[in-house]
Scaffold this active site. Sequence first.
Site, PDB file in Angstrom:
ATOM      1  N   ASP A 109       0.744  -0.957   0.285  1.00  0.00           N
ATOM      2  CA  ASP A 109      -0.172  -0.036  -0.089  1.00  0.00           C
ATOM      3  C   ASP A 109       0.806   1.064   0.232  1.00  0.00           C
ATOM      4  O   ASP A 109       2.053   1.013   1.231  1.00  0.00           O
ATOM      5  CB  ASP A 109      -0.476  -0.696   1.146  1.00  0.00           C
ATOM      6  CG  ASP A 109      -2.266   0.371   0.812  1.00  0.00           C
ATOM      7  OD1 ASP A 109      -2.476   1.460   0.375  1.00  0.00           O
ATOM      8  OD2 ASP A 109      -3.436  -0.608   1.447  1.00  0.00           O
ATOM      9  N   ASP A 211      -2.860   4.600  -2.852  1.00  0.00           N
ATOM     10  CA  ASP A 211      -4.244   4.990  -1.764  1.00  0.00           C
ATOM     11  C   ASP A 211      -5.019   6.602  -2.226  1.00  0.00           C
ATOM     12  O   ASP A 211      -4.393   7.335  -2.580  1.00  0.00           O
ATOM     13  CB  ASP A 211      -3.263   5.410  -1.188  1.00  0.00           C
ATOM     14  CG  ASP A 211      -4.316   5.489   0.230  1.00  0.00           C
ATOM     15  OD1 ASP A 211      -5.335   4.900   0.619  1.00  0.00           O
ATOM     16  OD2 ASP A 211      -4.704   6.227   1.074  1.00  0.00           O
ATOM     17  N   GLU A 274      -6.312   2.834  -6.325  1.00  0.00           N
ATOM     18  CA  GLU A 274      -7.832   3.623  -5.626  1.00  0.00           C
ATOM     19  C   GLU A 274      -8.182   4.603  -6.249  1.00  0.00           C
ATOM     20  O   GLU A 274      -8.090   5.986  -5.936  1.00  0.00           O
ATOM     21  CB  GLU A 274      -7.431   3.216  -3.844  1.00  0.00           C
ATOM     22  CG  GLU A 274      -9.236   3.495  -3.287  1.00  0.00           C
ATOM     23  CD  GLU A 274      -8.740   3.763  -2.066  1.00  0.00           C
ATOM     24  OE1 GLU A 274      -9.554   3.765  -1.344  1.00  0.00           O
ATOM     25  OE2 GLU A 274      -7.788   4.628  -1.490  1.00  0.00           O
ATOM     26  N   HIS A 335     -11.309  -3.147   2.410  1.00  0.00           N
ATOM     27  CA  HIS A 335     -11.516  -2.850   4.369  1.00  0.00           C
ATOM     28  C   HIS A 335     -12.264  -1.520   4.078  1.00  0.00           C
ATOM     29  O   HIS A 335     -12.396  -0.943   5.785  1.00  0.00           O
ATOM     30  CB  HIS A 335     -10.475  -2.657   4.952  1.00  0.00           C
ATOM     31  CG  HIS A 335      -9.295  -1.474   4.350  1.00  0.00           C
ATOM     32  ND1 HIS A 335      -8.779  -1.667   2.867  1.00  0.00           N
ATOM     33  CD2 HIS A 335      -8.984  -0.442   4.768  1.00  0.00           C
ATOM     34  CE1 HIS A 335      -7.989  -0.374   2.733  1.00  0.00           C
ATOM     35  NE2 HIS A 335      -8.132   0.509   3.626  1.00  0.00           N
ATOM     36  N   ASP A 336     -12.961  -0.917   3.948  1.00  0.00           N
ATOM     37  CA  ASP A 336     -13.803  -0.492   4.084  1.00  0.00           C
ATOM     38  C   ASP A 336     -14.970  -0.123   3.398  1.00  0.00           C
ATOM     39  O   ASP A 336     -15.914   1.044   3.503  1.00  0.00           O
ATOM     40  CB  ASP A 336     -13.432   1.547   2.830  1.00  0.00           C
ATOM     41  CG  ASP A 336     -11.982   1.792   2.940  1.00  0.00           C
ATOM     42  OD1 ASP A 336     -11.373   1.630   4.537  1.00  0.00           O
ATOM     43  OD2 ASP A 336     -11.393   2.375   2.369  1.00  0.00           O
TER      44      ASP A 336
HETATM   45  C1  NOJ Z   1      -8.534   5.036   2.126  1.00  0.00           C
HETATM   46  C2  NOJ Z   1      -8.157   3.849   2.429  1.00  0.00           C
HETATM   47  O1  NOJ Z   1      -8.047   2.650   2.125  1.00  0.00           O
HETATM   48  C3  NOJ Z   1      -8.666   4.175   3.891  1.00  0.00           C
HETATM   49  O2  NOJ Z   1      -8.828   3.165   5.147  1.00  0.00           O
HETATM   50  C4  NOJ Z   1      -8.391   5.199   4.579  1.00  0.00           C
HETATM   51  O3  NOJ Z   1      -8.982   5.956   5.873  1.00  0.00           O
HETATM   52  C5  NOJ Z   1      -8.104   6.463   3.381  1.00  0.00           C
HETATM   53  N1  NOJ Z   1      -7.567   5.889   2.092  1.00  0.00           N
HETATM   54  C6  NOJ Z   1      -6.797   7.553   4.217  1.00  0.00           C
HETATM   55  O4  NOJ Z   1      -5.934   7.083   3.439  1.00  0.00           O
END
Ligand code: NOJ
Length: 540
Positions: A109, A211, A274, A335-336
């Site tokens: 990541d 990210d 992402e 994970h989000d």
């Molecule tokens: C995306 C990540 O997947 C998330 O978990 C994170 O809180 C935010 N970016 C900030 O880095």
Amino acid sequence: MQSEKPGSKTVSGDLWWQKGIIYEVYIRSFNDSNGDGIGDLKGLTEKLDYLHDLGIDCVWVTPFYQSPMKDFGYDISDFKSVDKMFGTMKDFDELLHETHKRGMKLILDQVPNHTSDQHEWFKEARSSRDNPKRDWFIWADADAEGNPPNNWLAMFGGSAWEWDEKTEQFYYHAFLKEQPDLNWRNPEVQEAVLEEMRFWLDKGVDGFRVDVMWHLIKDEYFRDNPDNPDYKEEQPTYNQLQPVYSTDQPEVHDIIEKMRDLTDSYPERVLIGEIYLPIHQLVSYYGPDNQGAQLPFNFQLLTLPWEPKKIAIAIDQYEGALPNSGWPNWVIGNHDQSRLATKVGEAQARVAAMLLLTLRGTPTLYYGDEIGMQDVKIPKNEMQDPQGLHMPDKDLSRDPFRSPMPWNDSANAGFTTGKPWLRMAKNIDKLNVQAQQEDPDSLLALYKKLIALRRQEPALHKGRYRPVYSDDKLIAYLRETDEKRFLIVLNLSDKGRQFAPERFKFKGKVILSLLPDHENETVENEIRMKGDEGLIIELE
Ligand code: NOJ
């Protein structure tokens, strides 16, 4: 160099990140080797055989760098380090070595949009207005009334601008105030972050998941974002505005191209972005001449309702919008976002697995989805996720999607000998890896079969996609090479439906079926599909 020829529709599909399967390991929750209740690098190394046996080609590991953990590792205070919580650099080197030894890839990541406020760069930047690193972050004066320079909002609630008492300016943070955004318009920042990526590439990592790639550059005039007329109370306050000036700026593509130049200077590396954007904006992240991200993450299966017509249309829109040499990809969980099995239910999780693993494009799985892990309800007083804590009146915590992986029926499901950092599911004595390994009808067994079939059949991992049919229950499509054709028919509902498309005649043998009914059957032109049924048919 591994780039496909720009302008050719003949994307080979033979590169590892095209035909392979990516698996996201949320490191805190995967496997704890030292009993502190938090997953770690050694713990992951211990489970590589499990991933290899599952048929995974590439592990994406979430941030393990030094961090104050305000956003559980996405607030990094030293990009070139391993946080003690997750182990040592030696543990990392071993993880990489052991991953490669099994013929798998490891991607990291990369969080280039922001640092932790405890990062040396930010400490220097905020020490005085004339510090050489001041311009590495995004600063602005207050207006005449002392307000921030514009209306931009932070993803985790409130204004995106934080007042710095000492130097009397605001700094910008797209997430927490402890996550100041880097100023990517500054060439020194560009060089410094690329340098950090080089550090890991030199170690031999196989690429990066970048990210919030679409956030990297913001409007240089700091113009106000417009209102969002479709905002709903239950959504994050961030959604009150449309982030048209604070994200997805045209200059972002120059930055991505620099990252790509760097990864392309090493053999067979991959750059994943992402990006949460509608399809037509998303595909622009392949970059002009395919010099952007090789895989701008496609989150449609995560964000769309589980409705066959909508999904069928989205697949076609995506296939239609892909640039000539752009390789597709599909993400089923992360994970989000709420867990797949919670969103669609147990039976449809099987249908979803068949969909994901028969679509054209690199699939990304989220740890535990292969055993059907569900969201775990976390009592309010145990909430840890900053997104939930900062907007307490809404149901936005991501903790439920991050609960530790249940490995077996021993204490804490074998995840840790200590106290798990986050509550585990109530049914871990039954729903765990070992139990499913022993059950030939388990979801895990199905994933293994589907993955093995996908690997074995070029039509399934690199063949063409052709839509066949969709209605309010069914989706059907073909995956084909010149040599072989597979018809996939999925029932996205729990009610039966006759599949007999008028404009498509077929004859073939069912080679994989979700229910026992049709296994090995020869079918011709029509099939009685039971609820929750899914079939892979090899056509004559
Ligand atoms: C995306 C990540 O997947 C998330 O978990 C994170 O809180 C935010 N970016 C900030 O880095």
